[in-house]
Design a protein around this motif. Structure first.
Motif, PDB file in Angstrom:
ATOM      1  N   LYS A 125       0.805  -1.228   0.000  1.00  0.00           N
ATOM      2  CA  LYS A 125       0.000   0.000   0.000  1.00  0.00           C
ATOM      3  C   LYS A 125       0.837   1.277   0.000  1.00  0.00           C
ATOM      4  CE  LYS A 125      -3.835  -0.094   2.193  1.00  0.00           C
ATOM      5  NZ  LYS A 125      -4.880  -0.112   3.257  1.00  0.00           N
ATOM      6  N   PRO A 126       1.881   1.399   0.837  1.00  0.00           N
ATOM      7  CA  PRO A 126       2.655   2.647   0.809  1.00  0.00           C
ATOM      8  C   PRO A 126       3.492   2.831  -0.456  1.00  0.00           C
ATOM      9  CG  PRO A 126       2.957   1.463   2.891  1.00  0.00           C
ATOM     10  CD  PRO A 126       2.315   0.520   1.931  1.00  0.00           C
ATOM     11  N   ASN A 127       3.796   1.743  -1.161  1.00  0.00           N
ATOM     12  CA  ASN A 127       4.726   1.832  -2.293  1.00  0.00           C
ATOM     13  C   ASN A 127       4.061   1.639  -3.658  1.00  0.00           C
ATOM     14  OD1 ASN A 127       7.358   2.002  -0.755  1.00  0.00           O
ATOM     15  ND2 ASN A 127       6.549   0.090   0.089  1.00  0.00           N
ATOM     16  N   TRP A 128       2.810   1.243  -3.674  1.00  0.00           N
ATOM     17  CA  TRP A 128       2.091   1.057  -4.935  1.00  0.00           C
ATOM     18  C   TRP A 128       1.056   2.183  -5.037  1.00  0.00           C
ATOM     19  CZ3 TRP A 128      -1.044  -3.959  -6.498  1.00  0.00           C
ATOM     20  CH2 TRP A 128      -1.406  -3.841  -7.844  1.00  0.00           C
ATOM     21  N   LYS A 129       1.362   3.173  -5.835  1.00  0.00           N
ATOM     22  CA  LYS A 129       0.554   4.385  -5.891  1.00  0.00           C
ATOM     23  C   LYS A 129      -0.871   4.132  -6.367  1.00  0.00           C
ATOM     24  CE  LYS A 129       4.546   7.413  -6.612  1.00  0.00           C
ATOM     25  NZ  LYS A 129       5.191   8.424  -7.497  1.00  0.00           N
ATOM     26  N   SER A 130      -1.055   3.141  -7.211  1.00  0.00           N
ATOM     27  CA  SER A 130      -2.392   2.896  -7.760  1.00  0.00           C
ATOM     28  C   SER A 130      -3.224   1.945  -6.896  1.00  0.00           C
ATOM     29  CB  SER A 130      -2.269   2.311  -9.177  1.00  0.00           C
ATOM     30  OG  SER A 130      -1.565   1.073  -9.156  1.00  0.00           O
ATOM     31  N   TRP A 131      -2.699   1.568  -5.715  1.00  0.00           N
ATOM     32  CA  TRP A 131      -3.425   0.605  -4.875  1.00  0.00           C
ATOM     33  C   TRP A 131      -4.800   1.133  -4.477  1.00  0.00           C
ATOM     34  CZ3 TRP A 131      -3.337  -4.325  -3.201  1.00  0.00           C
ATOM     35  CH2 TRP A 131      -4.110  -4.648  -2.088  1.00  0.00           C
ATOM     36  N   GLU A 132      -4.872   2.375  -4.026  1.00  0.00           N
ATOM     37  CA  GLU A 132      -6.145   2.919  -3.543  1.00  0.00           C
ATOM     38  C   GLU A 132      -7.181   3.010  -4.663  1.00  0.00           C
ATOM     39  OE1 GLU A 132      -7.115   3.399  -0.584  1.00  0.00           O
ATOM     40  OE2 GLU A 132      -5.187   2.977   0.356  1.00  0.00           O
ATOM     41  N   ASN A 133      -6.709   3.133  -5.892  1.00  0.00           N
ATOM     42  CA  ASN A 133      -7.646   3.231  -7.017  1.00  0.00           C
ATOM     43  C   ASN A 133      -8.011   1.872  -7.592  1.00  0.00           C
ATOM     44  OD1 ASN A 133      -7.568   6.076  -6.889  1.00  0.00           O
ATOM     45  ND2 ASN A 133      -5.675   6.122  -8.096  1.00  0.00           N
ATOM     46  N   SER A 134      -7.407   0.814  -7.072  1.00  0.00           N
ATOM     47  CA  SER A 134      -7.708  -0.526  -7.562  1.00  0.00           C
ATOM     48  C   SER A 134      -9.073  -0.981  -7.050  1.00  0.00           C
ATOM     49  CB  SER A 134      -6.632  -1.520  -7.098  1.00  0.00           C
ATOM     50  OG  SER A 134      -5.358  -1.145  -7.579  1.00  0.00           O
ATOM     51  N   SER A 135      -9.688  -1.882  -7.766  1.00  0.00           N
ATOM     52  CA  SER A 135     -11.002  -2.391  -7.366  1.00  0.00           C
ATOM     53  C   SER A 135     -10.868  -3.291  -6.144  1.00  0.00           C
ATOM     54  CB  SER A 135     -11.628  -3.175  -8.517  1.00  0.00           C
ATOM     55  OG  SER A 135     -10.857  -4.339  -8.794  1.00  0.00           O
ATOM     56  N   ASP A 136     -11.989  -3.468  -5.419  1.00  0.00           N
ATOM     57  CA  ASP A 136     -11.994  -4.356  -4.258  1.00  0.00           C
ATOM     58  C   ASP A 136     -11.635  -5.780  -4.659  1.00  0.00           C
ATOM     59  OD1 ASP A 136     -12.628  -2.366  -2.488  1.00  0.00           O
ATOM     60  OD2 ASP A 136     -14.796  -2.734  -2.559  1.00  0.00           O
ATOM     61  N   GLY A 137     -12.117  -6.190  -5.823  1.00  0.00           N
ATOM     62  CA  GLY A 137     -11.820  -7.538  -6.281  1.00  0.00           C
ATOM     63  C   GLY A 137     -10.335  -7.757  -6.512  1.00  0.00           C
ATOM     64  N   LYS A 138      -9.672  -6.758  -7.069  1.00  0.00           N
ATOM     65  CA  LYS A 138      -8.234  -6.872  -7.328  1.00  0.00           C
ATOM     66  C   LYS A 138      -7.453  -6.897  -6.021  1.00  0.00           C
ATOM     67  CE  LYS A 138      -4.463  -4.754  -9.963  1.00  0.00           C
ATOM     68  NZ  LYS A 138      -4.093  -3.649 -10.886  1.00  0.00           N
ATOM     69  N   LYS A 139      -7.837  -6.059  -5.062  1.00  0.00           N
ATOM     70  CA  LYS A 139      -7.165  -6.040  -3.759  1.00  0.00           C
ATOM     71  C   LYS A 139      -7.321  -7.376  -3.048  1.00  0.00           C
ATOM     72  CE  LYS A 139      -7.840  -1.067  -2.939  1.00  0.00           C
ATOM     73  NZ  LYS A 139      -8.528  -0.074  -2.081  1.00  0.00           N
ATOM     74  N   THR A 140      -8.538  -7.923  -3.107  1.00  0.00           N
ATOM     75  CA  THR A 140      -8.790  -9.211  -2.450  1.00  0.00           C
ATOM     76  C   THR A 140      -7.985 -10.318  -3.111  1.00  0.00           C
ATOM     77  OG1 THR A 140     -11.037  -8.467  -1.930  1.00  0.00           O
ATOM     78  CG2 THR A 140     -10.573 -10.819  -1.707  1.00  0.00           C
ATOM     79  N   LEU A 141      -7.937 -10.297  -4.438  1.00  0.00           N
ATOM     80  CA  LEU A 141      -7.188 -11.321  -5.162  1.00  0.00           C
ATOM     81  C   LEU A 141      -5.710 -11.282  -4.788  1.00  0.00           C
ATOM     82  CD1 LEU A 141      -7.060 -13.537  -7.314  1.00  0.00           C
ATOM     83  CD2 LEU A 141      -6.753 -11.726  -9.047  1.00  0.00           C
TER      84      LEU A 141
END
Length: 614
Positions: free
Chosen positions: A369-385
């Motif tokens: 999360k602190p190093n991947w700038k696009s994490w917050e904009n990723s979908s819930d499905g992608k984060k869960t995966l």
């Protein structure tokens, strides 16, 4: 070992049933009716903070006790006496400290990773130090926790070592990856019931076999195993009242206050009140299992009072004594030895699944999360995966770690005998600085952590080079007066000692020692206090020299500190909040917390209106 006992068909059926039920729980939470499709990362890691206190309590107890208690605790009591039962008192003190200091602090910050808190308090450098130490601890511990009980059971029961490791590893990875924290918690509930059932079966039949509780207690007293009240102040003694209560309090506090594998569980509770309830219910669960395991140790001594299995070459190490006892007194009851095997592996599964989930949470919250700038904009499905893929990778890696443990054998065990104290002690020191000392700063915490960690590792290495004298270990007397010593030696058996009975190096015969050797002979029970206090004292000293911390957000200081400050000085602590209430209400959440986990509006209202001690 001269004779290897073999389990029967019913035993394998019971063991397989335990694995099948564990896997089924994971599948249920992955595909249960009404579950949102895809879910989200927060649900996977902390169950959307909707789990009640009772399953969390049993899960905490299950993952902490593990196979070490099922297999190692009876052998520990057999060799060193029931003084280890005093750890339950130390654990009670730990529950009180956790209840007062850490649960209110962590829960009100609305965090997932405990190390996220260190990042807010001291910055990224100290956070990286702590995260590295945690990952080092978990990877080493998971390898040992996977391999040691498996090899002990395989040597006695005939279960294939690698089939058992691979099977349990795959099942554990399956339900942890699919079901997330809820599957971990509820399988832990099932597994602690299996652990208790296996120990109770051994205890009840053992008491019958040995002639009843009164006879067992009398034999234990005669053999010096009832040694609760050893108040020898010598810090080199392996186990005394002081090492178990004082050292145990620090050690358990390190586990319950700053180990992600435990903290993540009570952060998944519905409320702060539920989290506090879970902590104390967890102590009751631990108390029941620990007392049962220690009583099994007294039964073991009554059975083997005059014929020690090690001296008779019936087992090759102490870790195999409990499985041997099970097969000797329970083998005639179909399925019961299998129940005990399931009990031991249930402890392994609960430990591994908790570790997998915790490591995944730390990677997501503190590395990705602190190093991947696009994490917050990723979908819930992608984060869960991504979270599930991490859990799967770490689950499969435990089998690799077990294989590495088997290759290094004794050398790895020597390195990890006192891992809790050597690594978690410095981490506890940093958390103590952060929570209870508002003037401590990042420079102090960083230097304190580095020096304390280096000191502890140096101490641990020296303890292996200069093992303590036999008089400090106080291994109790054993006898072979009524058994025939076998001339045949064990062949092909792995030289792995119990995690409990080898927490320090094997003592050497008494000899003249230097002052340096006396210092490094410190009991392993004091490693955590030394590591913690060194980090705190050095951290405070460096903080003082470098000007201390200024404008610390008071929400990052433990609420108990504010309560005590208000009671002593009859006023609120200075600089309660960095900005006025109106400014805070108008400030974007991203300015308050950069991690993406924000307090609810109700929490913000409480933060602005309630006195800091409430």
């Amino acid at each position: 070992m001269s004779v290897k006992n073999v389990l029967q068909a019913w035993d394998y059926i019971v063991f397989a049933a335990m694995l099948a039920v564990s896997a089924s729980i994971g599948l249920y939470f992955a595909f249960r009716p009404g579950r949102p499709k895809g879910g989200n990362a927060e649900e996977f890691l902390i169950g959307n903070r909707q789990i009640s206190a009772y399953p969390i309590a049993l899960s905490l107890a299950s993952s902490f006790l593990s196979a070490v208690t099922v297999i190692g605790a009876p052998a520990e009591v057999y060799l060193y006496g029931a003084v280890v039962l005093l750890y339950t008192i130390a654990c009670l003190f730990t529950m009180i400290f956790t209840w007062l200091i850490y649960i209110p602090l962590f829960y009100r910050l609305n965090i997932i990773s405990t190390y996220e808190y260190i990042g807010r308090r001291f910055g990224s450098v100290v956070k990286c130090q702590v995260v590295f130490s945690f990952l080092l601890y978990m990877f080493i511990y998971l390898g040992i926790a996977t391999y040691t009980p498996a090899v002990a059971l395989s040597e006695v029961t005939g279960i294939n070592l690698w089939i058992s490791i691979i099977t349990t590893g795959l099942v554990c990875t399956l339900y942890t990856t699919l079901g997330g924290i809820k599957a971990v918690v509820w399988t832990d509930v099932f597994q602690i019931c299996i652990m208790l059932a296996g120990l109770l079966a051994l205890l009840i039949q053992g008491l019958i076999h040995a002639g009843g509780f009164e006879k067992v207690w009398r034999i234990a007293e005669r053999g010096g195993r009832i040694n609760f009240f050893d108040f020898d102040p010598d810090p080199r003694r392996r186990h005394t009242f002081w090492t178990t209560v004082i050292g145990g309090t620090f050690a358990w506090t390190a586990i319950y206050s700053c180990n992600q594998a435990q903290v993540q569980r009570y952060l998944a509770c519905k409320s702060e009140r539920e989290a506090k309830k879970a902590i104390f219910l967890n102590w009751l669960g631990m108390l029941g299992v620990t007392i049962t395991a220690c009583m099994c140790g007294l039964v073991m001594y009554a059975v083997y009072e005059n014929c020690d299995p090690m001296e008779a070459n019936r087992v090759s190490n102490n870790n195999q004594m409990t499985p041997l006892l099970v097969l000797e007194i329970l083998s005639y009851v179909p399925g019961v030895p299998g129940l005990f095997v399931a009990s031991a592996f249930s402890g392994t599964l609960s430990t591994i699944s908790s570790g997998i989930n915790a490591i995944a949470a730390v990677f997501v919250e503190d590395i990705i999360k602190p190093n991947w700038k696009s994490w917050e904009n990723s979908s819930d499905g992608k984060k869960t995966l991504i979270s599930k893929l991490l859990a799967m990778i770490f689950g499969l890696s435990t089998m690799v770690l077990a294989a590495l443990t088997s290759l290094f054998q004794e050398n790895v065990l020597q390195l990890t005998r006192s891992i809790d104290g050597l690594i978690l002690g410095p981490i506890l020191g940093v958390f103590t600085l952060a929570a209870l000392f508002p003037k401590s700063n990042a420079k102090g915490a960083s230097v304190g952590m580095l020096v304390s960690f280096s000191l502890c590792m140096f101490w641990g290495i020296c303890a292996q080079v200069y093992p303590p004298a036999a008089k400090f270990a106080k291994k109790l007397k054993i006898s072979t007066s009524e058994c025939h010593l076998l001339n045949a030696t064990s062949s092909g058996s792995t030289n792995v000692s119990s995690l409990l009975t080898t927490m320090v190096a094997t003592p050497t015969p008494d000899k003249t020692t230097s002052i340096f050797e006396d210092i490094v002979a410190l009991s392993y029970g004091y490693y955590t206090p030394v590591g913690c206090l060194a980090a705190v004292l050095i951290g405070l000293l460096v903080s003082m020299v470098t000007g201390g911390a200024k404008d610390v957000d008071q929400a990052l200081i433990a609420p108990i500190f504010h309560t005590i400050h208000k009671f002593i000085f009859k006023k609120e602590p200075a600089a309660l909040l960095p900005e006025s209430g109106i400014q805070l209400l108008e400030t974007a959440p991203e300015k308050l917390f950069s991690t993406g986990h924000h307090p609810s509006s109700l929490q913000n209202e409480r933060l602005l209106t309630a006195p800091p001690g409430n």
